[in-house]
Design an enzyme around this catalytic site. Sequence first.
Site, PDB file in Angstrom:
ATOM      1  CG  ASP A  95      -3.140   4.914   8.206  1.00 41.42           C
ATOM      2  OD1 ASP A  95      -1.900   4.686   8.248  1.00 41.42           O
ATOM      3  OD2 ASP A  95      -3.899   4.289   7.450  1.00 41.42           O
ATOM      4  CB  SER A 122      -0.936   0.002   1.215  1.00 40.57           C
ATOM      5  OG  SER A 122      -0.199  -0.149   2.422  1.00 40.57           O
ATOM      6  CG  HIS A 160      -0.638   3.508   5.000  1.00 39.85           C
ATOM      7  ND1 HIS A 160      -1.363   2.900   6.006  1.00 39.85           N
ATOM      8  CD2 HIS A 160      -0.364   2.539   4.085  1.00 39.85           C
ATOM      9  CE1 HIS A 160      -1.539   1.621   5.706  1.00 39.85           C
ATOM     10  NE2 HIS A 160      -0.943   1.374   4.548  1.00 39.85           N
TER      11      HIS A 160
END
Length: 642
Positions: free
Chosen positions: A353, A58, A356
């Site tokens: 967050d 991600s 990330h």
Amino acid sequence: AEKIKICLQKQVNSSFSLHNGFGGNLYATEEKRMFELVKPKAGASVLNQSTWIGFGDSRTDKSNSAFPRSADVSAKTADKFRSLSGGSLMLSMFGPPGKVDYLYQGCGKHKVFYEGVNWSPHAAINCYRKNWTDIKLNFQKNIYELASQSHCMSLVNALDKTIPLQATAGVAKNCNNSFLKNPALYTQEVNPSEEICGKEYLAFFTLPTQFGTYECKLHLVASCYFIYDSKEVYNKRGCDNYFQVIYDSYGKVVGGLDNRVSPYTGNSGDTPTMQCDMLQLKPGRYSVRSSPRFLLMPERSYCFDMKEKGLVTAVQSIWGKGRESDHAVDQAYLSTPGCMLIQKQKPYIGEADDHHGDQEMRELLSGLDYEARCISQSGWVNETSPFTEEYLLPPKFGRCPLAAKEESIPKIPDGLLIPTSGTDTTVTKPKSRIFGIDDLIIGLFFVAIVEAGIGGYLLGSRKESGGGVTKESAEKGFEKIGNDIQILRSSTNIAIEKLNDRISHDEQAIRDLTLEIENARSEALLGELGIIRALLVGNISIGLQESLWELASEITNRAGDLAVEVSPGCWVIDNNICDQSCQNFIFKFNETAPVPTIPPLDTKIDLQSDPFYWGSSLGLAITTPISLAALVISGIAICRTK
């Protein structure tokens, strides 16, 4: 009639410094080092933007809904990654239930791995094993090793297989009432009893030579089996011992466990633990034999073409606060020769967050947007200087600078430059062309350890018609240097190879030897730069003297019968015949500059290197410039005497 004597005279004072060269000296108002020291930038970079590929999750996934806030790389770099949020190479290898399953594949000479965090203690993957860190370490180590020897790699997510007709796909209670996709669990019946005996299983799987467009010369296969504490735990009726063994097409055992010949652990547990070893296997047909009740069948592999050696960069992949990580990536790097590790110095603090978009990681990976001249464990460099203040830690690839002290780098003259020779040296045009910068540009000057006498090779013989080093003598000097260096370099390489055989088991000895070689190369390069500096000074001095000769010739031609040249650079003129305006025309050219000064000399030095030879420089070439500014004759004044 009043006759006066007018001469060319150099204007040199205490502000000028003297610079000695081969074939000529000069004065200069300034000086500067041939090179400045460069400092590597921390983090990852690449040597060629067109030949690298990344594998990620991600944090490199452009399709993530929170991109770019969720990413640790730029949009440009994200395009180079094969990524899916929630994925990892190991998740795709084993396929635990409920986890992301992504087809990782791609080609590149340099591979950057920024993944792994999605299979960590926080993921709480059980399936007959609570702690997978040691298996992850072995998996990542093998991935990095094989990737460094391959151009292309791909997950093979469906191996051809043949299983017994009576086998049934099994599930496990402690694996979310399911099981891994690889290995697959086959049983005689769902949840078989520990009291069942039966016959051994025999199954087959095939590792392909090609998967889609990807060639497969070697496969990474997980050989999984159960570890029992005792025979009674495996089968309460005690009808046989546990075994799960993989054989190649010749009947040779390549993996597994056989408790018929190997002892049980002897511990007091009553639940087996699954162990998975990583095997590097060639394409072909393999058989799996297992004791009754169940069979663990390889269903997937990672395929590598093994076509070329390349670079591998592993990026530390950890969670932010509140989630437990492991250090398998870091440890795998330590176990993989030639692998570079990008490691954080601070906790992970995300922007999108907690997990990330970390600013430190963005800075460490920002170099992936550029092409570097050198990449190393110490960082990356894109400046052209051949020297750095600190030794760059291996592994390193590209045109890497060598460690040197600033005061050891030779200085070259700059600013206003004046030749030391008097005007008598400018009267006669040199009969043979002086060895100059054009000759330096043509050749490749090999760098090696030169034991002694190097300066004597270049001194040559002086010519009465202008002085300096002749082209012929300089060429012979360079030829002798080149031959000596080639012989020494060849002998050194042979000695290194023999020494490597003796100390291959001693990593510290190898590192020490590498450092000694680099120090020797740095000293040799500094010595060669000193020679080149002396050649440049001499060449500039000669060029300036030729400009003086052109100026004197132009003055004589303009004067005609009005001025008589009585000595080199001096003329006698009748003041009554040639008044001030006449003299201005002859000697000052009516305040114009009729004689062009010599063009700026281009003296940029570029290192040529072999990226796989100790990561340091093997050669030296002269190309295009640090401009030696202000190579002018404005320091020449006209001195009148009566």
